[in-house]
Write a protein that holds these residues in place. Structure first.
Motif, short mmCIF file in Angstrom:
data_model
loop_
_atom_site.label_atom_id
_atom_site.label_comp_id
_atom_site.label_asym_id
_atom_site.label_seq_id
_atom_site.Cartn_x
_atom_site.Cartn_y
_atom_site.Cartn_z
N TYR A 156 -3.16 -2.24 13.54
CA TYR A 156 -2.39 -1.38 14.43
C TYR A 156 -1.00 -1.98 14.61
O TYR A 156 -0.79 -3.17 14.32
N ASN A 199 -9.30 -3.55 11.86
CA ASN A 199 -8.45 -2.56 12.54
C ASN A 199 -7.00 -3.05 12.56
O ASN A 199 -6.68 -4.03 13.23
N LYS A 206 -2.76 2.35 10.26
CA LYS A 206 -4.22 2.25 10.18
C LYS A 206 -4.69 2.59 8.76
O LYS A 206 -5.55 1.90 8.18
N LYS A 207 -4.10 3.62 8.18
CA LYS A 207 -4.47 4.04 6.82
C LYS A 207 -4.17 2.96 5.80
O LYS A 207 -5.02 2.62 4.96
N TYR A 208 -2.99 2.37 5.87
CA TYR A 208 -2.62 1.31 4.91
C TYR A 208 -3.46 0.06 5.15
O TYR A 208 -3.78 -0.67 4.20
N GLN A 247 0.78 -1.24 0.00
CA GLN A 247 0.00 0.00 0.00
C GLN A 247 0.82 1.30 0.00
O GLN A 247 0.41 2.28 -0.63
N ASP A 251 7.58 4.29 5.56
CA ASP A 251 6.42 3.62 6.13
C ASP A 251 6.47 2.12 5.89
O ASP A 251 6.19 1.31 6.78
N ASN A 281 2.00 8.89 15.13
CA ASN A 281 2.26 8.96 13.69
C ASN A 281 2.31 7.56 13.09
O ASN A 281 1.73 7.29 12.03
N GLU A 288 -6.60 0.00 6.15
CA GLU A 288 -7.93 0.24 5.56
C GLU A 288 -7.88 0.08 4.05
O GLU A 288 -8.80 -0.47 3.44
N ALA A 289 -6.81 0.57 3.45
CA ALA A 289 -6.66 0.47 1.98
C ALA A 289 -6.47 -0.99 1.57
O ALA A 289 -7.05 -1.45 0.58
N ARG A 311 -1.11 6.07 12.95
CA ARG A 311 -1.94 6.71 11.93
C ARG A 311 -1.70 6.11 10.55
O ARG A 311 -2.64 5.71 9.86
N PHE A 312 -0.44 6.01 10.13
CA PHE A 312 -0.22 5.53 8.76
C PHE A 312 -0.45 4.02 8.64
O PHE A 312 -0.86 3.53 7.59
#
Length: 349
Positions: free
Chosen positions: A265, A263, A247-249, A142, A152, A241, A251-252, A244-245
């Motif tokens: 983490y 979820n 979690k974003k990856y 991702q 990341d 930080n 979800e994608a 956050r990233f």
């Protein structure tokens, strides 16, 4: 015969000594542990202020009863939406604090004994608290092919390849890496400031080399491995930080692979590392050492991580059968201060 509890002794009067003299200096607990205990005691302060109207300068030891503590634990779950794990951590903070207080003042011993009998709630592990290799692979696909994306992606590879806690990974400095050896490894500083060495997989080392060429072309041994630059100042990346990233990856990735949990983490990579080691045949004592677990009980969750593993074990059994787990003055002076100021003075903030 024990003397009666001093009616005017403030409950939080020993907090500063407990956190910084006892936990930090005497027990040599990590900063994260000290912060966790302070947050727990501060949470109890917020409860007594909100529900009983008793702030730092009003709450005496005599008022803190087992019933009040039980009410606080219920308040955490029902009012604050806390998890059972958080509830247990908060109870531990109160118990440990009262034990310290009773050592300082023997008259508090009966109160500590009563509250110490309040039980923790058993936390049942989730049926699937780890990710499949396919899920991890999709998550790692991702991050964009940019400098930030390189950072990341490698951070997630590092978490999965070492089983490090997010705080441990963020505290790694270049001097903690030993890669110019036959068997590369990284030194991690775990809970209670206990160091451990974790071997680095070949794939981790390959990605590390590339990451270092991008982020540390002329790095100094004392530099943090993972860092951010804010207003020209370089410092270690924050836990928020990283959360956050990731979690974003996650979800994608879930949109592309149903095996990715809802979820995602940082700690999930650690669980996956432990679960996969177990499935590869590593013994629980070895996994415990790599993960920095003090007790094998913590590691045993990897011995029953999913239905597939259980069914496989039953099949093997079946096949086998077929063939054959001291602040009085300060208290008086502070009574004129507001609640937040008092909390800071007592070491709660």
């Amino acid at each position: 015969m024990l003397k009666k509890i001093n009616e005017h002794k403030m409950f939080f009067s020993f907090v500063s000594d407990f956190l910084f003299l006892h936990l930090k200096d005497h027990e040599h607990k990590s900063n994260n542990t000290v912060v966790a205990y302070r947050q727990g005691l501060n949470s109890f302060r917020e409860f007594t202020k909100e529900v009983y109207g008793k702030g730092v300068d009003k709450l005496t030891f005599e008022l803190v009863t087992p019933d009040m503590v039980r009410e606080y634990l219920k308040w955490l779950i029902e009012k604050k939406g806390s998890t059972i794990t958080t509830r247990n951590h908060r109870l531990t903070a109160i118990k440990q604090y009262l034990q310290y207080c009773s050592d300082r003042d023997i008259s508090l011993a009966p109160q500590y004994i009563k509250i110490s009998k309040i039980k923790h709630v058993t936390v049942r592990s989730n049926k699937r608290n780890w990710m499949t290799r396919d899920a991890i692979r999709v998550i790692l696909e991702q991050p964009p092919k940019t400098k930030i994306g390189i950072r990341d992606r490698f951070f997630m590879i590092f978490l999965y390849g070492t089983g490090a806690r997010v705080s441990e990974a963020l505290n790694v400095r270049l001097k903690d890496l030993e890669i110019a050896t036959k068997d590369p490894f990284v030194r991690l500083l775990g809970k209670g400031n206990k160091p451990r060495c974790v071997p680095l997989l070949d794939i981790t080392v390959e990605n590390l080399d590339y990451y270092l060429s991008v982020y540390h072309p002329n790095g100094s041994p004392g530099d943090y491995l993972f860092y951010t630059v804010i207003k020209g100042t370089k410092d270690s990346m924050s836990v928020a930080n990283a959360e956050r990233f990731i979690k974003k990856y996650g979800e994608a990735a879930r949109r592309a692979c149903s095996q990715v949990p809802e979820n995602v983490y940082p700690h999930l990579f650690r669980h996956s590392y432990g679960a996969h080691l177990y499935r590869m045949g590593f013994s629980l004592p070895v996994i415990a050492k790599l993960l920095g677990h003090e007790s094998l009980e913590t590691t045993e969750i990897y011995a029953h991580t999913d239905a597939e593993m259980i069914n496989e074990a039953f099949r093997k059994v079946e096949e086998s059968l077929q063939s054959q787990n001291s602040l009085k003055l300060k208290e008086k002076k502070w009574k004129l201060a507001d609640e937040e100021t008092l909390a800071k003075l007592y070491g709660l903030k």
